[in-house]
Design an enzyme around this catalytic site. Structure first.
Site, short mmCIF file in Angstrom:
data_model
loop_
_atom_site.label_atom_id
_atom_site.label_comp_id
_atom_site.label_asym_id
_atom_site.label_seq_id
_atom_site.Cartn_x
_atom_site.Cartn_y
_atom_site.Cartn_z
N HIS A 1 6.48 -6.36 -6.77
CA HIS A 1 5.54 -5.25 -6.60
C HIS A 1 6.34 -3.94 -6.56
O HIS A 1 7.55 -3.94 -6.30
CB HIS A 1 4.75 -5.41 -5.32
CG HIS A 1 3.75 -6.53 -5.37
ND1 HIS A 1 2.71 -6.62 -4.48
CD2 HIS A 1 3.63 -7.61 -6.19
CE1 HIS A 1 1.98 -7.70 -4.75
NE2 HIS A 1 2.54 -8.31 -5.79
N GLU B 1 6.54 -1.44 -4.43
CA GLU B 1 7.23 -1.13 -3.18
C GLU B 1 8.46 -2.02 -3.01
O GLU B 1 9.52 -1.56 -2.58
CB GLU B 1 6.30 -1.31 -1.97
CG GLU B 1 5.13 -0.35 -1.95
CD GLU B 1 3.89 -0.85 -2.71
OE1 GLU B 1 2.81 -0.28 -2.51
OE2 GLU B 1 4.00 -1.81 -3.51
N CYS C 1 0.23 -3.84 -0.12
CA CYS C 1 -0.36 -5.15 0.16
C CYS C 1 0.36 -5.78 1.35
O CYS C 1 1.37 -5.26 1.81
CB CYS C 1 -0.25 -6.04 -1.09
SG CYS C 1 1.41 -6.69 -1.37
N CYS D 1 4.14 -6.36 0.67
CA CYS D 1 4.90 -5.11 0.63
C CYS D 1 4.99 -4.48 2.02
O CYS D 1 6.03 -3.93 2.39
CB CYS D 1 4.26 -4.13 -0.35
SG CYS D 1 4.38 -4.71 -2.06
#
Length: 164
Positions: free
Chosen positions: A60, A62, A90, A93
């Site tokens: 992801h 991040e 999320c 993350c």
């Protein structure tokens, strides 16, 4: 901290950079997420969602930004750093942000707004709240006597351990 103080702390240019990275990533065939990590008023690292391009479900924006910042700093803790993300992080993350010890998170789109574009984390948040054995993917504790604690005992006995 009051909302007015926080709004004064945010640098809109960094948030705009995270959004621009997300748009560039979509146009390049990736997911609609971008993030930048800032230290001392300068971008230290950037990341975009690389799930599709790397076949890595943990890639992801991040997380990739944190990985890049870790390499730049040669460290796994990032005090004095902030992350600007195109979207509310999320659960995965968010966990990475806490493990990295970032000082602050600024985000543009909310998780509710992301869910309208088929990125809905609500299911994961609900699963986390359930007892492990009640989750959709059952998580089964397998008692192993004291053996399960052996790695932790070895860790605690290690005089040169580095806390993280």
């Amino acid at each position: 901290m009051h909302l007015q103080i926080i709004i004064r702390l945010v640098n809109p240019a960094f948030l705009e950079r995270a959004i621009a990275l997300a748009i560039e990533n979509v146009l390049a065939g990736g997911g609609p997420f971008g993030a930048v990590i800032v230290r001392d008023g300068k971008i230290l690292a950037e990341g975009v969602n690389m799930v599709i391009s790397t076949n890595d479900p943990t890639a992801h924006a991040e997380v990739t930004a944190i990985r890049n910042a870790s390499r730049a700093l040669n460290a796994f803790h990032m005090p004095g750093c902030e992350i600007y993300s195109s979207c509310e992080p999320c659960p995965m993350c968010l966990g990475a942000i806490y493990w990295a010890h970032l000082d602050r998170v600024y985000f543009a789109a909310t998780q509710q707004e992301a869910s309208q574009s088929e990125f809905d984390d609500t299911f994961i948040y609900r699963q986390i709240a359930l007892p492990p054995e009640s989750r959709l993917i059952p998580m089964i504790h397998v008692p192993s006597g004291g053996r399960a604690l052996a790695p932790f005992q070895a860790w605690m006995e290690k005089e040169d351990r580095i806390r993280y």
